[in-house]
Scaffold this motif. Sequence first.
Motif, PDB file in Angstrom:
ATOM      1  N   GLY A 225     -38.593  -2.203  35.236  1.00 45.66           N
ATOM      2  CA  GLY A 225     -39.019  -2.086  33.380  1.00 45.66           C
ATOM      3  C   GLY A 225     -40.507  -2.879  33.999  1.00 45.66           C
ATOM      4  O   GLY A 225     -40.620  -2.626  34.384  1.00 45.66           O
ATOM      5  N   PHE A 226     -41.064  -3.117  32.934  1.00 53.33           N
ATOM      6  CA  PHE A 226     -42.476  -3.193  32.509  1.00 53.33           C
ATOM      7  C   PHE A 226     -42.922  -5.134  32.186  1.00 53.33           C
ATOM      8  O   PHE A 226     -42.447  -5.145  30.290  1.00 53.33           O
TER       9      PHE A 226
ATOM     10  N   THR B 222     -42.288   8.491  30.867  1.00 52.26           N
ATOM     11  CA  THR B 222     -43.305   8.341  32.409  1.00 52.26           C
ATOM     12  C   THR B 222     -42.525   6.859  32.396  1.00 52.26           C
ATOM     13  O   THR B 222     -41.950   6.684  33.758  1.00 52.26           O
ATOM     14  N   ILE B 223     -43.056   5.621  31.468  1.00 47.89           N
ATOM     15  CA  ILE B 223     -42.032   4.499  31.667  1.00 47.89           C
ATOM     16  C   ILE B 223     -40.608   4.355  32.119  1.00 47.89           C
ATOM     17  O   ILE B 223     -40.086   4.249  33.340  1.00 47.89           O
TER      18      ILE B 223
ATOM     19  N   GLN C  89     -31.146   0.849  31.992  1.00 41.76           N
ATOM     20  CA  GLN C  89     -31.497   0.186  31.147  1.00 41.76           C
ATOM     21  C   GLN C  89     -32.950  -0.419  31.443  1.00 41.76           C
ATOM     22  O   GLN C  89     -33.451  -0.707  32.287  1.00 41.76           O
ATOM     23  N   ILE C  90     -33.995  -0.394  29.715  1.00 43.04           N
ATOM     24  CA  ILE C  90     -35.378  -0.956  30.496  1.00 43.04           C
ATOM     25  C   ILE C  90     -35.831  -2.215  30.580  1.00 43.04           C
ATOM     26  O   ILE C  90     -35.078  -2.493  29.063  1.00 43.04           O
TER      27      ILE C  90
ATOM     28  N   VAL D   3     -32.124   4.296  26.136  1.00 41.10           N
ATOM     29  CA  VAL D   3     -32.403   3.591  27.939  1.00 41.10           C
ATOM     30  C   VAL D   3     -32.699   1.520  27.237  1.00 41.10           C
ATOM     31  O   VAL D   3     -33.324   1.369  28.470  1.00 41.10           O
ATOM     32  N   PHE D   4     -33.345   1.625  25.774  1.00 37.94           N
ATOM     33  CA  PHE D   4     -33.329   0.147  25.381  1.00 37.94           C
ATOM     34  C   PHE D   4     -32.942   0.045  24.415  1.00 37.94           C
ATOM     35  O   PHE D   4     -32.188   0.646  23.702  1.00 37.94           O
ATOM     36  N   ARG D   5     -32.870  -1.461  24.524  1.00 37.57           N
ATOM     37  CA  ARG D   5     -31.541  -1.675  23.421  1.00 37.57           C
ATOM     38  C   ARG D   5     -32.101  -1.816  22.056  1.00 37.57           C
ATOM     39  O   ARG D   5     -33.560  -1.454  21.655  1.00 37.57           O
TER      40      ARG D   5
END
Length: 455
Positions: free
Chosen positions: A397-398, A385-386, A4-5, A425-427
């Motif tokens: 993450g970033f 890309t992320i 997860q990101i 991959v993100f909530r």
Amino acid sequence: MTKQIHLAAHFPGVNNTTVWSDPGAGSHIEFDSFKRFAQIAERGKFDFLFLAEGLRLREQNGKIYDLDVVGRPDTFTILAALAAVTEHLGLTGTINSTFNEPYDVARQFASLDHLSGGRAAWNVVTSWDAFTGENFRRGGFLPQDQRYERARTFLQTATELWDSWSPTDLLANPDSGQFVARPDAGAYGHHDDHFDISGRFNVPSPPQGRPVIFQAGDSHDGREFAASSADAIFSRHGTLEDGKAFYEDVKGRLAKYGRRRSDLLILPAATFVLGDTDAEAQDKAHEVRRQQVSGQTAIRFLEQLWNRDLSHYDPDGPLPQEDPDLGEHTIARGRASVRRHDDILATARAWREKAEAEHLSIRELIIEVTARQNFIGSPQTIAETINDYVQQDASDGFILVPHITPDGLGPFVDRVVPLLQERGVFRTDYESTTLRDNLGLRPQTEQGTVDGVAS
């Protein structure tokens, strides 16, 4: 397993990355800017908002650096106010361990954690220069070999203060309806070369137990400090290969402190430029860079390496033929970027070779060598890309830094976040009320310890 990101938003300090000429560039001191920025991040289900901190206005050629005039209000004041206008977003403040005292900082973060319902985080930093130290009673600074030692024992002391209360130390009095403390609640004592304090800590145990701890140093000592004591590290390694090397290096240090790889998140800072197509984004990115680096700004950046007054040079002309001055750095005071060049002459030589090979003026070169745009492209390209960076263990993450504040984060939230959510991959909503839980971190008390410091 698919990771997860984690995403966060950085409200930058007064700087050269913001395009100040854009009509959308708002105040960096009025509360409405911070409020709008935080609420956009929360709408995007970001983990936290990140505030940098500066303890002195920087100077160049003996004058206040022209991109650092406005300054910014006190970090704790901003974060406390933001706690009242957000519900889930973590609130991360950069607070210096060189020029503060553990009792004050521990009390402020414990208070913020209570006010926000468990959303406080501390980015622990050190200060390296006497220039900043002149603002404080000691009127000096710590040598580099001592600043991380003070930071380590500072955090250890703050941890002891937070731990001086247990969740059961605050009791309800059935007769008065007021809360009372157990007789030994808050008792502490810490005695070492840096701190000799004892007494009663007067803020009950924070909702998270302890705030989430961030660290931003990149030296060997900084990496060790993060591996031993931090929950997340604020990295500046933005490329895939550099990110993977940094990720493996820091994660590889955790086992000796009794910690799992998942106990420390690695979150590089990242800028972005969005367009409907990749080509449009590239054109826009080039224009943004030209707006960020005026001719005057280019000369200022060159002076920071050359350590000379270069105001008489034409920014649209060639680089100086004279070498940088290797003496005491007096041109740019209080700028960390000066310290990032390990070999000043080698850097100058590389810049000259690049400028000659590509026929670049001073301004064109500075635009190239100071580029900070990590993700450029369509929403689909940036989302892909992320995700690749995170899945390939270049980061967890970033921390996103838009070139326009406060509203520059909006396009990313509206156009990139939904694509990451579609990928799973993100909530799509917050999992918990506390920052520690939303970051997927174990309580510090369940992790290993080093020298009595929870790690």
